[in-house]
Structures are given as C-alpha cells and as structure tokens.
Design an enzyme around this catalytic site. Sequence first.
Site: not given
Length: 395
Positions: A65, A117, A189, A214
């Site tokens: 993690r 988004y 972004d 993407k």
Amino acid sequence: MSEGTPKGLSTLAVSAGLHASKQESLGPHHERAHVAPIFLTSNYEYENAEAADAAAAGNAYIYSRYANPSVEAFEQAVATLEGAEAACAFSSGMGALSATLLALAEGGPILVSDGIYGGTTEFVSSIGATLGMTPSFVPGWDTKKVIAKLSQRPKVLLVETISNPLLRVADLPALATACAQFGVAFVVDATFATPCLNRPLQCGATAVVHSASKYLAGHGDVIAGIVAANTHVLAKIHQYRKLIGANLGPFEAFLALRGLRTLPLRMERQCANALQLAERLSLHKSVRAVHYPGLESHPDHARARKLLRSGGAMVTFELQDLKAARSFYDRIKVIRRAASLGDVASLVTHPVSFSHKGVPEPVRLAAGITDGLMRVSVGIEDVEDLIADVEQALA
Ligand SMILES: *Cc1c(COP(=O)(O)O)cnc(C)c1O
C-alpha cells in the site's frame, strides 16, 4: 532527465521506468528482465535487523500500500513523459484527483472549471464540500474570468487541458502565471490531452493528473490514475494515497505501463484520424456543427495551435435533434457504443442520454449540450472505415 538522454516522447515511452524497481536484478550476473515484472506481493522480507532498519527509515519496501516495484515502474515512466520529478499512481483517475485536491486544498475553497469530468464535479460538490473544500465554478477556457476569481485566493484551481464534451482549451501558461501570482496551487487534469499534446508542468502547473484508464493505458482493460509533480508536492499527495488506500495494484500497473509504451504512436494515429473525421463531418449536410480544436471553426483553434501538438483524438458534433442522434447511435457499426474514451477502438456516446442524463435541461443547454450532440473518441482503425461508418449511419 540527464543531459544526453533522448528526449523524443516515442523513444522515452518504450523504455521509461524500466529500471525503476529496486528489485530488478533477477539473475546471478545481475541480468534483469526485459520488462518490469509484476511483483504480486503485499509484504517485503528482510535479511536481518539492519535491513529492517533500512525499511523502517523509508529506504526499502515495507508494504505494497505504501510502495510496490511494479507500480513504481509505471510511476517513473509517466514522470519521464511529463518531465516531472516524480509521479504517484492510484487505483483510478478519481482516486488520483480526489487525493490531489484534498492534499492541496487543505480544507480550503477551490476554483473549478466548468465542463469538467462528471465524477469530479460530483466529488467536489458533495464529499469535497463537506470537508471544507467548497467549490466555485468558472469557464476554465475564459482566462479573464478565471483570473478575476483567482483574486479571491482559492487554495486550488482545477482545469482540464481540453474540456468535455465541447473540447474547449484552457490557456495553461497564462493560468499558471496568474496562479503563481495569487499563491494558488494549479492542478491540471490532462486526461484528454496526454503528454503527447501538452505537458502542463512545463507550462507552470503544480500537478498534472490523468485518468490512466483512458489514453495512457489505452486498451480499455484497466482502471488507473496518476499524478505527476515535483517531489515536495507529491509527498503530500502520497500521504493521502497511503492513508485513504487508493493505491494501484501491481497487475494494473503492469497493464498500464504496457499500454503506455505505445502512447505516442497511438496518439499520432488517433489524432490524425480525428482530424480527418472532423473535416468530413463538417462537410456533411446532416451535421449542424463540429466541435474539434483542430478545425478553424473551433473557438479555441488559435490557442490549440499554440499550446497543443494537435487537435486531439476526441470529436464532438451536433445532429438535428434527439431522434437523429439516437438513430445515429443505433446505426453505427464500426464505432462502438461505450461511455469511455481513449481506447484503441473508436467509441461513441450520446451525452444527453448518458453522462448528462440527470442534468436539468436549461443547465445543459446553457453548457452547449444539445439533444443532438454526439461525442466520438477516435481510435486507431483505418480512417476510411470510420468515415464510411459515420456516413452510413448518417444516411
Ligand atoms: C475518466 C476521467 C476521470 C476519472 O477517471 P477514472 O479512471 O474513471 O476514475 C477523470 N477525468 C477525466 C477527464 C476523465 O475522462
């Protein structure tokens, strides 16, 4: 990146991150794997007390993690392509965006671009707001309006290089200068643009975020996110990843890095296809308007020419009405009906029936999202097939 290192993105993409792992040596002569291996391990073992001390001091792996060699390979590759000191990968684009905003806003107000988004809008308006990160909205492509709002000194400005679905282009260098002046962290972004079209950190941004689901991964088979920035900024973001636990898994990191190797090649083809498709659509009598930054008719064409290496691989266009749009959607054959983008295969979505379904009509019309609007994420197919497909669907 040291002097003498090749700087072409395609050259960097095929090898970046290869030697990121501290566990890369596999053989007796330190020969190593030709690709970064998948380290499917939660823990790391120590030879002795001294080695455990090194881990405790932060100089060795402890737990996946916190850090994992496969994930680090992907991170280093993206950092290289973005010209960043470092990157931090997440289990999704939303994981990356939420951690970045929370880390940089520090419980203060933020300024967010319109046309961002849907998941981001929802996050900042709901969870973000309850944590003190009150959002206000501004058209990110309207530099004057953004600068006027920056004088209220929000903690963060968030814009997308290319907005959705009308593909408006933000003036990143001008916004970066203004943010620096007002002491505002500038988060970009760059999911739609990728480092192939523009590298926001080179324009002065504080951090660049991608939904790697993407273009970066590019094959529609992985959900991942990543943030690149300087190490000082990234340390704060990494703390959020570690404690919220939105870390990327090693297998997804491997897939994302494998996809990234061909990013510049895919983008070149996808952008060239998109331009041709946009040109053909703009000549078609059933098409009312085409929104593509690579066309002169686009309101941000001049800015796109200056800031982006091409007009991108997304094309949005308007048909007569809802009926025409739904009929186009039903008739299309090569282009696939799917909500996402950035895949090697072309994908089409009808925002009014999908992403903007719940948005009240006056709000979406004010944002330019008409009943007949269609958005195509253009893939790497033979462009003649895409054009023929669109023409038969419009006939
Ligand atoms: C998809 C997307 C996101 C969210 O990314 P996930 O990987 O789906 O969590 C954020 N920003 C943009 C621009 C996107 O297209």
